[in-house]
Design a protein around this motif. Structure first.
Motif, PDB file in Angstrom:
ATOM      1  N   ALA A   1       3.364   1.027 -10.440  1.00  0.00           N
ATOM      2  CA  ALA A   1       4.508   0.771 -11.161  1.00  0.00           C
ATOM      3  C   ALA A   1       5.582   0.236  -9.962  1.00  0.00           C
ATOM      4  N   GLU A   2       5.546   1.003  -8.892  1.00  0.00           N
ATOM      5  CA  GLU A   2       6.862   0.463  -8.097  1.00  0.00           C
ATOM      6  C   GLU A   2       6.341  -0.838  -7.541  1.00  0.00           C
TER       7      GLU A   2
ATOM      8  N   THR B   1       3.419   2.715  -5.157  1.00  0.00           N
ATOM      9  CA  THR B   1       2.683   2.974  -6.489  1.00  0.00           C
ATOM     10  C   THR B   1       2.525   1.754  -7.164  1.00  0.00           C
TER      11      THR B   1
ATOM     12  N   SER C   1       0.850  -1.323   0.086  1.00  0.00           N
ATOM     13  CA  SER C   1      -0.067   0.015   0.119  1.00  0.00           C
ATOM     14  C   SER C   1       0.784   1.125   0.027  1.00  0.00           C
TER      15      SER C   1
ATOM     16  N   SER D   1      -4.636   2.691  -3.058  1.00  0.00           N
ATOM     17  CA  SER D   1      -5.851   3.085  -2.274  1.00  0.00           C
ATOM     18  C   SER D   1      -6.740   3.775  -3.227  1.00  0.00           C
TER      19      SER D   1
ATOM     20  N   MET E   1       7.844  -3.261  -9.640  1.00  0.00           N
ATOM     21  CA  MET E   1       9.355  -3.161  -9.796  1.00  0.00           C
ATOM     22  C   MET E   1       9.818  -3.838  -8.709  1.00  0.00           C
TER      23      MET E   1
ATOM     24  N   ALA F   1      -0.494   3.848 -13.561  1.00  0.00           N
ATOM     25  CA  ALA F   1       0.790   3.298 -12.972  1.00  0.00           C
ATOM     26  C   ALA F   1       1.451   4.462 -11.670  1.00  0.00           C
ATOM     27  N   PRO F   2       1.169   5.592 -11.928  1.00  0.00           N
ATOM     28  CA  PRO F   2       1.699   6.471 -10.731  1.00  0.00           C
ATOM     29  C   PRO F   2       0.822   6.541  -9.536  1.00  0.00           C
TER      30      PRO F   2
ATOM     31  N   PRO G   1      -2.561   3.950 -18.712  1.00  0.00           N
ATOM     32  CA  PRO G   1      -1.335   4.562 -18.462  1.00  0.00           C
ATOM     33  C   PRO G   1      -1.400   5.482 -17.160  1.00  0.00           C
TER      34      PRO G   1
ATOM     35  N   CYS H   1       0.817  -1.340 -18.502  1.00  0.00           N
ATOM     36  CA  CYS H   1      -0.426  -1.407 -19.666  1.00  0.00           C
ATOM     37  C   CYS H   1      -0.581  -2.697 -20.310  1.00  0.00           C
TER      38      CYS H   1
ATOM     39  N   TYR I   1      -1.383   5.316  -6.187  1.00  0.00           N
ATOM     40  CA  TYR I   1      -1.427   4.385  -5.037  1.00  0.00           C
ATOM     41  C   TYR I   1      -2.460   3.193  -4.915  1.00  0.00           C
TER      42      TYR I   1
END
Lengths: 271, 370
Positions: A112-113, A110, A107, A154, A116, A149-150, A146, A140, A152
């Motif tokens: 994308a993170e 993000t 949580s 929630s 990663m 991706a950034p 798109p 994606c 969170y």
């Protein structure tokens, strides 16, 4: 094979991706699995069904090593994994991805993170910029817009969270994907879209999918075979038509109950 | 095992460069290929992947990205590779890893504004909540048959009786430490005997109740917030409302009463235990026998000190119960919020208790209870 009746015999059978033998799981007095056998073939989507409390999730957790069974053998990609340390199974764990029921996204990171994280854990030497690119296209690829991706976790809806969970499960390009009730809690449109995504990913990426579900539509729409859990064992594995030919009361009630008939007629109308 | 991926450069007679890839193009075998391709200065016309083995989406992405950046053509892809490259090309969209960071000045200003607004809404919220509790309380006073005695008694047990051990141990040690530190300092003036005054007055007037309040805030205030917050998440509170049960009366009032009634008792108990601890140290360190110690306590500690402690305690108890229950009722969304609200409950309770304690100190000295 002692207990399970594997009906369809595939002549091109190429060694099972998952092979479970004689599995026994119990919590205190309550025995969940006893002498359970199951094979999952390469490239198929196998649906695992069963009433509540028949141990579908426990079976998945036993295979991926989150639950230590009392007895039995589990082979994944032809290798024994029970009783091995994390270090010994790391090469195998790289080759599977898991989607937990609620998505289980971290949580504080993000989307994308989140994608990663496994890449950084398993391939710490990968070029940083390239890793970011990989995370972006995975997001994606999982059907998220798109701009998700950034965000969170929630900030996402339930369906988007599941897609983000898929993106993270696919982070390492696994050959085997475990999905625990992926369509639970989604509206019918979202559930159908998720089924399509699963099928699409399975075909494009050549995945084997182990799918726990209650959703009869999912079974009809995308599963190659269905494994039925009851009486502490896998009582039958096969296509839905093959299962319907069996004379087991739970299977008959499950597929021929009002909801089962609706789902199958829906499938016939569609195609 | 996978074969590490690699590429070689081939320049044709017309100057067109072709990159020939080899090995497996997969996440496990890709190694430093992304860096090498990025550092590769000249523009290639063609990317030949006919010599590669296993390709996964990471390899497909690398080929797609290189082709996109160099405006090159991909040749020699088999069906699988072609499918994967098409899939990742479809997923090639401009996006970000993290949300855009705001301008730091704007961010700091925004945070100041937000926390100021939050402080005011919390304060008004707490006052409003206190009002709601009072309304519920007086309704129950008029209809005493509806008081949930079981719940109240159960809270007494949890808030009061079960705290005896930890509060007692804490107070005993605090009494010891005050006596020990007092003895060391006062000995410099030959005034060790005033250690008794120090222990007696300080614990009854201030520390007994204050430390107990802090302990109860950590122990019970947090539990109030977490319990009610979890019930909020599982919609238990909404269910109560639909059945016609007021959550204030069923959940908040028993906790409020327990805290208000138990804190004076616990605080007095804590003071007594602290005096026992101080007496023990005085006996060992200063050779003041217990009988003398307690006789001195009766002489030097005015009864108003006991009143000061007992007047403050119920107010502190009320503060702890109100912040705990209020924060619990504010939970929404997810389990993470329960944790945040629980922390907020404890921090606000301790903060308010200490602020009020300072007000009480001024007030009591003003009315002459020195």
């Amino acid at each position: 094979m002692s207990a399970s009746q594997t009906i369809a015999y595939n002549p091109d059978y190429d060694g099972p991706i998952i092979s479970v033998r004689g599995l026994r799981n119990s919590f205190g007095e309550q025995v969940v699995h006893d002498n359970l056998d199951l094979d999952v073939r390469r490239g198929e989507i196998i649906g695992v069904v069963g009433g509540s409390g028949t141990g579908k999730s426990v079976l998945m957790r036993s295979i991926i090593g989150l639950q230590m069974p009392n007895e039995g053998e589990v082979e994944v990609f032809g290798q024994h994994i029970l009783g091995k340390s994390d270090a010994e199974t790391i090469e195998i764990r790289k080759r599977w991805g898991v989607l937990f029921q609620g998505g289980a996204l971290f949580s504080t990171l993000t989307v994308a993170e989140n994608v990663m994280v496994p890449i950084r854990e398993f391939y710490p030497d990968m070029d940083r910029e390239f890793r970011r690119e990989v995370a972006k296209y995975k997001v994606c690829l999982s059907g998220l817009p798109p701009d998700a991706a950034p965000k969170y976790p929630s900030q996402l809806s339930g369906g988007m969270r599941k897609r983000a969970g898929i993106a993270r499960a696919l982070a390492l390009d696994p050959e085997l994907l475990f999905l625990d009730e992926p369509t639970a809690g989604l509206d019918p449109i979202g559930a159908a879209a998720f089924d399509n995504l699963t099928k699409e990913l399975q075909q494009t990426l050549g995945l084997t999918v182990f799918l726990i579900t209650h959703d009869l539509d999912t079974l009809h729409a995308i599963c190659d075979r269905v494994a039925v859990l009851a009486d502490q064992q896998v009582i039958a594995v096969g296509t839905i038509d093959e299962l319907l030919a069996l004379d087991h009361p739970w299977i008959q009630e499950y597929f021929n109950g009002p909801r089962g008939r609706m789902a199958s007629s829906g499938k016939k109308m569609l195609g | 095992m996978s074969i590490p991926s690699d590429f070689v450069e081939e320049t044709a007679e017309d100057g067109a460069v072709t990159l020939h890839f080899s090995g497996d193009l997969s996440i496990a075998s890709i190694g430093d290929l992304p860096e090498r391709l990025r550092d590769f200065a000249s523009q290639a016309k063609r990317l030949d992947i006919s010599g590669t083995g296993y390709v996964d989406t990471v390899g497909a992405w690398l080929i797609h990205r290189t082709a996109r950046d160099m405006e090159a053509e991909i040749v020699g892809a088999d069906d699988d590779a072609e499918r994967l490259i098409a899939a990742v090309a479809g997923a090639d969209q401009a996006t970000e890893i993290r949300p855009d960071a705001l301008n730091p000045v704007v961010r700091v200003l925004g945070e100041i504004g937000e926390s100021t607004a939050l402080a005011f809404t919390t304060l008004t919220g707490l006052i409003g909540f206190f009002g709601a509790i009072m309304v519920g309380f007086f309704r129950l006073v008029r209809h005493p048959g509806q008081i949930r005695w079981n719940a109240v008694i159960q809270r007494f047990d949890v808030v009061g009786v079960r705290a005896l051990g930890i509060v007692g141990l804490m107070s005993f040690l605090i009494g010891l430490v005050i006596a020990q530190q007092g003895a060391v300092q006062l000995r410099q003036f030959g005034a060790e005997v005033f250690t008794v005054n120090l222990v007696g007055r300080l614990t009854l007037r201030e520390l007994g109740v204050l430390m107990t309040a802090i302990m109860v805030a950590g122990r019970s205030g947090s539990a109030f917030a977490a319990q009610i917050g979890t019930m909020k998440l599982t919609e238990e509170i909404d269910a109560m409302r639909t059945i016609g049960v007021s959550p204030i009366e069923a959940l908040v009032l028993p906790r409020f009463l327990a805290a208000v009634i138990m804190l004076p008792l616990l605080g007095f108990y804590a003071s007594v235990v602290a005096i026992i601890g101080g007496g023990l140290l005085s006996w060992v360190e200063l050779d003041i026998p217990p009988a003398t110690f307690f006789a001195r306590i009766r002489e030097v500690v005015p009864l108003t000190d006991v009143y000061v402690g007992l007047v403050k305690a119920p107010v502190f108890g009320a503060i702890i119960a109100i912040t705990g229950c209020y924060q619990g009722m504010q939970v929404k969304g997810n389990a993470e919020d329960v944790g945040k609200r629980t922390t907020a409950a404890v921090v606000q309770a301790i903060f308010l208790v200490i602020v009020l304690d300072a007000f009480f100190a001024v007030f009591f000295s003003w009315i002459g209870w020195n």
